[in-house]
Write an enzyme that holds these catalytic residues in place. Structure first.
Site, PDB file in Angstrom:
ATOM      1  N   CYS A  82       0.800  -1.229   0.000  1.00 48.67           N
ATOM      2  CA  CYS A  82       0.000   0.000   0.000  1.00 48.67           C
ATOM      3  C   CYS A  82       0.829   1.273   0.000  1.00 48.67           C
ATOM      4  CB  CYS A  82      -0.973   0.016   1.182  1.00 48.67           C
ATOM      5  SG  CYS A  82      -0.188   0.065   2.824  1.00 48.67           S
ATOM      6  N   HIS A 124      -1.950   1.045   7.120  1.00 50.89           N
ATOM      7  CA  HIS A 124      -2.423   1.099   5.744  1.00 50.89           C
ATOM      8  C   HIS A 124      -2.422   2.542   5.263  1.00 50.89           C
ATOM      9  CE1 HIS A 124      -4.247  -0.214   2.092  1.00 50.89           C
ATOM     10  NE2 HIS A 124      -5.298   0.572   2.253  1.00 50.89           N
ATOM     11  N   ASP A 141      -7.906   3.917  -3.447  1.00 49.03           N
ATOM     12  CA  ASP A 141      -6.975   2.980  -2.824  1.00 49.03           C
ATOM     13  C   ASP A 141      -6.584   1.932  -3.860  1.00 49.03           C
ATOM     14  OD1 ASP A 141      -5.505   1.223  -1.346  1.00 49.03           O
ATOM     15  OD2 ASP A 141      -6.996   0.891   0.213  1.00 49.03           O
TER      16      ASP A 141
END
Length: 293
Positions: A82, A124, A141
């Site tokens: 991420c 995250h 995302d």
């Protein structure tokens, strides 16, 4: 906008936009509009896989600057997790004229206690993107692995939003700052499943570096002790965990493959996920270790 005119803008971050567009197979518009944002998100998740091969082989991922991410994910044709995916997307979108804010998240996906247990670490990264002239911001995302968003969604609560794959929604809550906490959920079969919580506080680069260092070095981190890779196609999600490959198709079908040894896993990473593992020393031996542990 002529795509060739994007090159000077790319130098502000160190990203060569033409090389990035070629890497993800994007040939659409580059003006900062919803159409551009939607097209780039779709191209990115199809073009660059999720993977944790650096932490798995003992290489901490701390340099989240644009040159390092472009070198790895674009030039070297690797993937990432991420902090890498969403920072690369942040640099690209900012160079194109979007207003992008990075946000921290606490993952509850696949957690036995879900939202009811003690707080998870904020490990995250996701993005809020504002489009010039558009009042409502969008949530993006491209780095959540096997269940990542495949299109931007509006940053509004209690609205079911379709994507090229599953429907998603945002709910208020999640233990964030009062009035600013959210839970991202996706519809899996007939059930809404929480993925992670987040709030609207911008996450500075130093906090991203700390979070990335933690997940890539902590001895019990899933990125250190196990192999993960994920890819998205137009009609399926591909998820590799250790020797087990699962393909979830949009029509509801599921295919499962169990590889016999590390050589087959490495072949799958190269052939099925498109990851260049040639620069990873003793990689097959390390894969064998985690498969047998």
């Amino acid at each position: 906008m002529d795509r060739q005119l994007s090159a000077p803008a790319a130098q502000r971050s160190g990203i060569d936009l033409t090389a990035y567009f070629d890497r993800v197979g994007y040939a659409g518009p580059t003006e900062p509009t919803l159409a551009t944002l939607t097209g780039l998100v779709a191209a990115h998740v199809r073009g660059i896989p999720f993977e944790n091969l650096d932490p798995l082989t003992g290489v901490p991922v701390i340099d989240l600057g644009a040159p390092a991410l472009a070198a790895k994910l674009v030039a070297q044709r690797r993937g990432g997790y991420c902090y890498e995916h969403n920072n690369l997307m942040r640099y690209v979108l900012t160079d194109l004229g979007f207003d992008v804010v990075p946000l921290g998240g606490r993952v509850v996906w696949m957690s036995p206690t879900g939202l009811d247990g003690p707080p998870h670490a904020e490990t995250h990264l996701a993005l809020v993107v504002r489009i010039p002239g558009v009042e409502t911001p969008y949530f993006v995302d491209v780095g959540f692995g096997g269940q990542t968003l495949t299109s931007p969604i509006r940053l509004v609560v209690d609205e079911v939003q379709e994507t090229p794959h599953e429907p998603f929604r945002l709910r208020a809550g999640g233990g964030g700052v009062a009035g600013n906490g959210y839970v991202l959920e996706s519809l899996i079969g007939k059930d809404w499943r929480p993925l992670y919580t987040f709030d609207r506080r911008p996450k500075p680069l130093i906090d991203m570096q700390v979070g990335s260092w933690y997940v890539s070095t902590y001895p019990e981190s899933i990125f250190v002790v196990g192999l993960s890779a994920a890819a998205v196609t137009d009609d399926a999600r591909w998820n590799l965990r250790g020797r087990n490959l699962t393909v979830h198709r949009r029509d509801g079908g599921t295919e499962r493959v169990r590889f016999d040894d590390a050589a087959q896993v490495c072949e799958a990473l190269t052939d099925r996920f498109g990851i260049d593992v040639s620069g990873l020393d003793d990689f097959e031996a390390r894969v064998a270790q985690v498969l047998d542990s």
